[in-house]
Scaffold this motif. Structure first.
Motif, PDB file in Angstrom:
ATOM      1  N   THR A  22      21.034   4.250  -3.250  1.00  0.00           N
ATOM      2  CA  THR A  22      21.017   4.688  -4.651  1.00  0.00           C
ATOM      3  C   THR A  22      21.076   6.215  -4.757  1.00  0.00           C
ATOM      4  N   GLY A  23      21.208   6.878  -3.643  1.00  0.00           N
ATOM      5  CA  GLY A  23      21.315   8.330  -3.593  1.00  0.00           C
ATOM      6  C   GLY A  23      21.610   8.749  -2.172  1.00  0.00           C
ATOM      7  N   GLU A  24      21.846  10.025  -1.980  1.00  0.00           N
ATOM      8  CA  GLU A  24      22.197  10.506  -0.644  1.00  0.00           C
ATOM      9  C   GLU A  24      21.107  10.232   0.376  1.00  0.00           C
ATOM     10  N   ASP A  25      19.848  10.300  -0.061  1.00  0.00           N
ATOM     11  CA  ASP A  25      18.741  10.082   0.862  1.00  0.00           C
ATOM     12  C   ASP A  25      17.831   8.937   0.426  1.00  0.00           C
ATOM     13  N   THR A  26      18.325   8.070  -0.464  1.00  0.00           N
ATOM     14  CA  THR A  26      17.481   7.033  -1.053  1.00  0.00           C
ATOM     15  C   THR A  26      18.070   5.645  -0.846  1.00  0.00           C
ATOM     16  N   LEU A  27      17.236   4.721  -0.412  1.00  0.00           N
ATOM     17  CA  LEU A  27      17.630   3.331  -0.201  1.00  0.00           C
ATOM     18  C   LEU A  27      16.685   2.413  -0.968  1.00  0.00           C
ATOM     19  N   GLU A  28      17.239   1.313  -1.476  1.00  0.00           N
ATOM     20  CA  GLU A  28      16.415   0.243  -2.034  1.00  0.00           C
ATOM     21  C   GLU A  28      16.598  -0.976  -1.142  1.00  0.00           C
ATOM     22  N   ILE A  29      15.483  -1.490  -0.642  1.00  0.00           N
ATOM     23  CA  ILE A  29      15.525  -2.504   0.418  1.00  0.00           C
ATOM     24  C   ILE A  29      14.770  -3.743  -0.024  1.00  0.00           C
ATOM     25  N   THR A  30      15.386  -4.897   0.107  1.00  0.00           N
ATOM     26  CA  THR A  30      14.709  -6.180  -0.089  1.00  0.00           C
ATOM     27  C   THR A  30      14.762  -6.943   1.220  1.00  0.00           C
ATOM     28  N   GLY A  31      13.715  -7.718   1.466  1.00  0.00           N
ATOM     29  CA  GLY A  31      13.671  -8.496   2.696  1.00  0.00           C
ATOM     30  C   GLY A  31      12.857  -7.856   3.805  1.00  0.00           C
ATOM     31  N   ARG A  32      12.300  -6.672   3.549  1.00  0.00           N
ATOM     32  CA  ARG A  32      11.425  -6.005   4.512  1.00  0.00           C
ATOM     33  C   ARG A  32      10.168  -5.530   3.788  1.00  0.00           C
ATOM     34  N   ASP A  62      -2.597 -10.168  -8.427  1.00  0.00           N
ATOM     35  CA  ASP A  62      -1.687 -11.247  -8.026  1.00  0.00           C
ATOM     36  C   ASP A  62      -0.705 -11.585  -9.141  1.00  0.00           C
ATOM     37  N   PHE A  63      -1.163 -11.490 -10.386  1.00  0.00           N
ATOM     38  CA  PHE A  63      -0.298 -11.772 -11.534  1.00  0.00           C
ATOM     39  C   PHE A  63       0.868 -10.788 -11.570  1.00  0.00           C
ATOM     40  N   ILE A  64       0.576  -9.511 -11.357  1.00  0.00           N
ATOM     41  CA  ILE A  64       1.618  -8.485 -11.362  1.00  0.00           C
ATOM     42  C   ILE A  64       2.516  -8.623 -10.141  1.00  0.00           C
ATOM     43  N   ALA A  65       1.910  -8.888  -8.978  1.00  0.00           N
ATOM     44  CA  ALA A  65       2.693  -9.011  -7.744  1.00  0.00           C
ATOM     45  C   ALA A  65       3.689 -10.156  -7.832  1.00  0.00           C
ATOM     46  N   ALA A  66       3.283 -11.263  -8.477  1.00  0.00           N
ATOM     47  CA  ALA A  66       4.168 -12.422  -8.576  1.00  0.00           C
ATOM     48  C   ALA A  66       5.390 -12.131  -9.433  1.00  0.00           C
ATOM     49  N   ALA A  67       5.243 -11.198 -10.377  1.00  0.00           N
ATOM     50  CA  ALA A  67       6.357 -10.864 -11.271  1.00  0.00           C
ATOM     51  C   ALA A  67       7.181  -9.689 -10.773  1.00  0.00           C
ATOM     52  N   SER A  68       6.696  -9.016  -9.740  1.00  0.00           N
ATOM     53  CA  SER A  68       7.385  -7.828  -9.245  1.00  0.00           C
ATOM     54  C   SER A  68       8.460  -8.202  -8.237  1.00  0.00           C
ATOM     55  N   PRO A  69       9.620  -7.586  -8.296  1.00  0.00           N
ATOM     56  CA  PRO A  69      10.674  -7.863  -7.319  1.00  0.00           C
ATOM     57  C   PRO A  69      10.267  -7.374  -5.932  1.00  0.00           C
ATOM     58  N   ASN A  70      10.736  -8.059  -4.924  1.00  0.00           N
ATOM     59  CA  ASN A  70      10.396  -7.694  -3.548  1.00  0.00           C
ATOM     60  C   ASN A  70      11.315  -6.571  -3.075  1.00  0.00           C
ATOM     61  N   THR A  71      11.219  -5.423  -3.745  1.00  0.00           N
ATOM     62  CA  THR A  71      12.105  -4.297  -3.464  1.00  0.00           C
ATOM     63  C   THR A  71      11.279  -3.069  -3.106  1.00  0.00           C
ATOM     64  N   VAL A  72      11.700  -2.380  -2.044  1.00  0.00           N
ATOM     65  CA  VAL A  72      11.017  -1.169  -1.602  1.00  0.00           C
ATOM     66  C   VAL A  72      11.981   0.009  -1.721  1.00  0.00           C
ATOM     67  N   ARG A  73      11.518   1.075  -2.327  1.00  0.00           N
ATOM     68  CA  ARG A  73      12.302   2.308  -2.449  1.00  0.00           C
ATOM     69  C   ARG A  73      11.910   3.239  -1.303  1.00  0.00           C
ATOM     70  N   ASN A  97       6.710  -3.039   3.416  1.00  0.00           N
ATOM     71  CA  ASN A  97       6.416  -1.622   3.642  1.00  0.00           C
ATOM     72  C   ASN A  97       6.048  -1.368   5.100  1.00  0.00           C
ATOM     73  N   GLU A  98       5.245  -2.272   5.657  1.00  0.00           N
ATOM     74  CA  GLU A  98       4.797  -2.112   7.028  1.00  0.00           C
ATOM     75  C   GLU A  98       5.963  -2.188   8.006  1.00  0.00           C
ATOM     76  N   GLU A  99       6.861  -3.132   7.790  1.00  0.00           N
ATOM     77  CA  GLU A  99       8.015  -3.275   8.686  1.00  0.00           C
ATOM     78  C   GLU A  99       8.919  -2.050   8.622  1.00  0.00           C
ATOM     79  N   ILE A 100       9.113  -1.522   7.421  1.00  0.00           N
ATOM     80  CA  ILE A 100       9.957  -0.334   7.268  1.00  0.00           C
ATOM     81  C   ILE A 100       9.307   0.864   7.948  1.00  0.00           C
ATOM     82  N   GLU A 109       9.367   8.996   1.135  1.00  0.00           N
ATOM     83  CA  GLU A 109       8.828   8.065   0.135  1.00  0.00           C
ATOM     84  C   GLU A 109       8.964   6.649   0.653  1.00  0.00           C
ATOM     85  N   LEU A 110       7.933   5.842   0.398  1.00  0.00           N
ATOM     86  CA  LEU A 110       7.947   4.428   0.767  1.00  0.00           C
ATOM     87  C   LEU A 110       7.142   3.699  -0.312  1.00  0.00           C
TER      88      LEU A 110
END
Length: 322
Positions: free
Chosen positions: A247-257, A213-224, A259-262, A275-276
């Motif tokens: 961030t690349g031809e086949d790569t997205l960085e997503i906030t607001g969703r 939980d300590f690490i999760a609280a400091a981690s940005p809500n970003t999914v590659r 892993n399960e929703e994606i 990759e997820l």
């Protein structure tokens, strides 16, 4: 179990620990973290009755340390590995401790073997390396087969084999239902062995939580996300509160969703995912971020050597002292 309630310690005008409350429970390894000057050493000394609290109290297994009739059999501690008679052999040092509590010589030999000191048990401690002295200190802490173990920087001076040994030992002790409370500045080791954390800064509690939980609280809500169909995936995920960056031809960085929703959106559209991955910071990064305002001692910019070119000059980054 270690229970601290309202612990406060003043040295004249200096407040080393202020209104500190926490619990270290049996069956888990609890990491005790904080920058230099945060009050960790003072707190451990109060747990062990070496310093008297100005206010508040701390109990181990329901008792104050000074009220224990057989403290070595209830609390095993290592605060300073070098606090031994250098003229004694390792075995005689442990025998002297054992005799104060009626502990058998057989138990002495058991902890010598457990600490990997059998071959040097007859040597004088004054000739020990830092790592060997550390192993002896850990053997001393385990001598009384205590239910609670308190260790300050237990991997200090140990080689890679020794680090793996103490890591496995601490996990085993917790599995046996013991309370394991340790302080260390080596975040990589703490991340491997601890399951819960007590984090302090300037004498006050900053956090008491699990490592995850300590690490999760400091981690940005970003999914590659990587997909050969990044464009249709982006269209499927677009919506209010969602930010998507290519961030690349086949790569997205997503906030607001999540892993399960994606994953569900990709499945519904028949989109393949290569990759997820949710971005997660290290324990060290999380610690540095959370304690940034609680660091008492900062490094200063180091002056460049005389005659050095501008391109070779570098500044020391401010941070937590090791």
């Amino acid at each position: 179990m270690i229970e601290a309630r309202g612990l406060t310690k003043r040295y004249g005008e200096k407040v080393a620990v202020e209104d500190l409350s926490f619990t270290a429970r049996p069956g888990v390894v609890t990491g005790f973290l904080g920058p230099n000057g945060a009050g960790k050493s003072t707190t451990m000394r109060m747990i062990l009755g070496l310093d008297r609290p100005t206010r508040g109290e701390v109990r181990v297994n329901g008792l104050r340390y000074q009220d224990m009739t057989d403290p070595l059999c209830q609390v095993g501690a290592l605060l300073e590995a070098r606090a031994v008679h250098t003229g004694r052999s390792a075995r005689n040092h442990l025998l002297a401790l054992a005799q104060t509590h009626g502990i058998s010589a057989r138990r002495v030999d058991e902890v010598i073997g457990l600490a990997g000191l059998t071959d040097v048990a007859g040597r004088r401690v004054g000739g020990f390396s830092l790592g060997m002295g550390q192993r002896l200190g850990i053997a001393s802490a385990l001598l009384g087969d205590p239910a609670t173990i308190i260790l300050d920087e237990p991997v200090n001076g140990l080689d890679p084999e020794g680090i793996r040994w103490i890591r496995n030992l601490l996990s085993q002790l917790a599995t046996e239902g013991r309370t394991v409370f340790l302080s260390s500045h080596l975040m990589s080791e703490m991340a491997l062995v601890a399951t819960h954390l007590v984090v302090v800064g300037r004498g006050r509690l900053i956090a008491q939580t699990s490592v995850a939980d300590f690490i999760a609280a400091a981690s940005p809500n970003t999914v590659r996300v990587r997909s050969p169909q990044a464009i249709p995936l982006r269209e499927a995920l677009a919506g209010h509160g969602v930010t998507i960056t290519a961030t690349g031809e086949d790569t997205l960085e997503i906030t607001g969703r999540t892993n399960e929703e994606i994953g569900e959106a990709a499945r519904a559209c028949g989109i393949a995912l290569y990759e997820l991955t949710r971005h997660q910071v290290s324990l060290e990064d999380a610690f540095m971020d959370l304690t940034r305002d609680a660091v008492e001692y900062h490094a200063t910019n180091a002056p460049a050597p005389a005659g050095a070119s501008a391109g070779r000059r570098s500044a020391a980054h401010a941070g937590v002292a090791a």
